[in-house]
Scaffold this active site. Structure first.
Site, mmCIF file in Angstrom:
data_model
loop_
_atom_site.group_PDB
_atom_site.id
_atom_site.type_symbol
_atom_site.label_atom_id
_atom_site.label_comp_id
_atom_site.label_asym_id
_atom_site.label_seq_id
_atom_site.Cartn_x
_atom_site.Cartn_y
_atom_site.Cartn_z
ATOM 1 N N GLY A 168 1.160 -0.972 -0.212
ATOM 2 C CA GLY A 168 -0.410 -0.438 0.394
ATOM 3 C C GLY A 168 0.639 1.335 -0.517
ATOM 4 O O GLY A 168 1.922 1.385 0.662
ATOM 5 N N SER A 169 0.115 2.830 -0.400
ATOM 6 C CA SER A 169 1.017 3.465 -0.860
ATOM 7 C C SER A 169 0.864 4.443 -1.675
ATOM 8 O O SER A 169 -0.748 4.364 -2.075
ATOM 9 C CB SER A 169 2.870 3.023 -0.954
ATOM 10 O OG SER A 169 3.488 4.344 -1.071
ATOM 11 N N ARG A 170 1.624 5.640 -2.656
ATOM 12 C CA ARG A 170 0.909 6.123 -3.408
ATOM 13 C C ARG A 170 1.590 6.508 -4.376
ATOM 14 O O ARG A 170 3.001 6.485 -4.552
ATOM 15 C CB ARG A 170 -0.058 7.294 -3.202
ATOM 16 C CG ARG A 170 0.833 8.446 -2.748
ATOM 17 C CD ARG A 170 0.432 9.552 -2.169
ATOM 18 N NE ARG A 170 0.454 11.136 -3.064
ATOM 19 C CZ ARG A 170 0.904 12.397 -2.055
ATOM 20 N NH1 ARG A 170 0.358 12.112 -0.626
ATOM 21 N NH2 ARG A 170 0.745 13.285 -2.985
#
Length: 217
Positions: A186-188
């Site tokens: 998970g991140s961006r």
């Protein structure tokens, strides 16, 4: 659906862990209720790892002048801002937040030549923190289209995402929709687009890497 190569080590460790805890329970003849809890936990852990590292097969239609989404997730930022690392001018920033349940393959938004690449060590602030784009561990990639338009995109680590993987370097020729990296847990991903780019998404839109059209130039 296939299992992504970045998940082989995690899957092997998970299987070994599951084997050990269940073997210990059997060796010490644990109560049936304890064994069932371990069985359910083991199944949940295995399914979580498999779904996280899934890599759906996609038929990606290449389209000149179109900016494809680089990752699965949700659009959390659309704003005009100052890009200070490479362009050093005003750009339209579009940010996609990738939750742990999203596919974490990162894809090239356009075809062209990698004109800039840099890895930045940094912090692990939550991905939606305003300073995560500049303070967190990240990579910065710029691809120059054949018409000389340059698109900057950035992998950003989050509080859980402690490993960014990339498969490109400067001067590489890349194809729209092909994999350029992977972020674990998970991140961006941020995009910095030229002013005047026609934006085709809205805040909170669910987007699909290699499929959703972010904008046109």
């Amino acid at each position: 659906m296939k299992f992504h190569k970045e998940g082989y080590t995690s899957l092997a460790i998970t299987i070994l862990f599951i084997f050990i805890i269940n073997a210990i329970a059997d060796y010490y003849d644990a109560a049936a209720s304890i064994k069932w809890i371990l069985y359910i936990f083991s199944a949940f852990l295995f399914i979580t790892i498999v779904q996280f590292f899934r890599s759906p097969r996609k038929n990606i239609a290449l389209e000149d002048g179109v900016i494809l989404c680089p990752a699965d997730g949700k659009v959390v930022v659309i704003e005009e801002t100052e890009e200070t690392e490479y362009f050093k001018d005003r750009r339209i920033q579009v940010s996609i937040f990738m939750s742990p349940v999203n596919v974490h393959v990162n894809r090239n938004p356009i075809s062209g030549i990698v004109s800039y690449f840099k890895y930045h060590p940094g912090k692990f602030l939550v991905a939606w923190h305003p300073k995560s784009s500049t303070d967190n561990e990240r990579t910065t990639v710029v691809v120059k289209h054949q018409n000389n338009t340059e698109i900057l995109f950035r992998q950003i680590a989050g509080a859980l995402a402690r490993r960014i993987v990339w498969y490109i370097k400067e001067e590489d020729v890349v194809t729209q929709g092909s994999e350029f990296g992977f972020i674990k847990f998970g991140s961006r991903v941020d995009l910095f687009l030229p002013l005047g780019t026609e934006i085709n998404v809205n805040i909170n839109d669910k987007v699909v890497g290699g499929k959703t059209i972010i904008g046109k130039f």
